[in-house]
Design an enzyme around this catalytic site. Structure first.
Site, PDB file in Angstrom:
ATOM      1  N   SER A  36      30.774 117.253 -12.342  1.00  0.00           N
ATOM      2  CA  SER A  36      31.756 117.451 -13.484  1.00  0.00           C
ATOM      3  C   SER A  36      33.073 118.181 -12.704  1.00  0.00           C
ATOM      4  CB  SER A  36      30.932 118.908 -14.222  1.00  0.00           C
ATOM      5  OG  SER A  36      32.016 119.565 -14.900  1.00  0.00           O
ATOM      6  N   TYR A  49      26.098 126.056 -15.619  1.00  0.00           N
ATOM      7  CA  TYR A  49      26.409 124.940 -15.549  1.00  0.00           C
ATOM      8  C   TYR A  49      27.366 124.778 -14.352  1.00  0.00           C
ATOM      9  CZ  TYR A  49      28.090 120.156 -17.079  1.00  0.00           C
ATOM     10  OH  TYR A  49      28.455 119.004 -17.097  1.00  0.00           O
TER      11      TYR A  49
END
Length: 255
Positions: free
Chosen positions: A147, A160
């Site tokens: 990401s 995350y």
């Protein structure tokens, strides 16, 4: 991995494992690999991969569905060994992941562990199990979905961000350790994609505008955008690409 007669991006004759392929980026990557000629083993929660499997069969490729909860690490290791023992696995794409948004001061151990157990630990133990035979025979391609939060901190998504920083670290560590054995280990860092994970952002007019204003491409990304990068990294064209985190973000990181 030797180049096939069909060209540097041809995956004919290869078998790929993709986790979390039921929708979004995982489904897009699985379909992209199938279009390039690979047969697929789809790994995810029960009932979540069936639609993708049908689409792959419609493309003329084989599709096998394996049920697995990525947070159950004993099962992850066992299933990884079973998959590798059933046939040669040439490609592993680890996409399965979750995100939980909340203020860090309110974050519970249970929430933290849910995200890390799936996004980082589950990914590692499956990579270890499926990567072991790749190292032993001397070839294989491993691609993990990271990401932009492998580089940034984000807002209200600390677990995350930690998990995706970890994915980048695992990618580089395994590239160092396994590169000499003919196994290329890379990652893709998608930018802002139109998936379930970003629904809250896309539904917030202020946040959505701020994000789009920064992206030179002027749009949210799509699963197809990530699929092309995955096909490249899983193909003979990327035989000398190792330990790289490929950003697919419409130019976000350049601004």
């Amino acid at each position: 991995m030797s180049q096939l007669s069909g060209g540097p991006f041809d995956l004919s004759g290869r078998t790929a494992v993709v986790t979390g392929a039921g929708r979004g980026l995982g489904q897009g990557v699985a379909l992209g690999l199938a279009q390039a000629g690979a047969d697929l083993i789809l790994v995810g929660l029960p009932g979540s991969q069936d639609d993708t499997a049908k689409l792959i069969v419609d493309l003329g490729r084989e599709a096998q569905v394996v049920d697995l909860d990525m947070s159950d690490h004993d099962s992850v290791a066992r299933v990884g060994v079973e998959i590798s023992g059933s046939r040669q696995i040439d490609i592993l794409v680890s996409n399965a992941g979750i995100i939980e948004r909340e203020d860090t001061v309110d974050l519970t151990p249970e929430s933290w562990n849910r995200v890390l157990d799936i996004n980082l630990s589950g990914l590692f133990f499956l990579t270890q199990a499926i990567g072991r035979p790749m190292v032993e025979r001397g070839n294989g391609k491993i691609v993990s979905i990271a990401s932009l939060l492998a580089f940034q901190g984000g807002i209200r998504v600390i677990s995350y961000a930690a998990s995706k920083h970890g994915v980048a670290g695992i990618t580089k560590a395994l590239a160092n350790e396994w590169g000499g054995s003919g196994v290329q280990v890379n990652a893709i860092a998608p930018g802002y994609m139109a998936t379930d994970n970003t629904s809250a952002l896309r539904e917030d007019p202020g946040r959505s505008k701020a994000i789009l204003d920064r992206i030179p491409a002027g749009r949210w990304g799509t699963p197809e955008d990530v699929a092309g990068a995955a096909v490249f990294l899983c193909s003979p064209a990327a035989d000398y690409v190792n330990g790289h985190v490929l950003v697919v973000d419409g130019g976000w990181m350049a601004r």
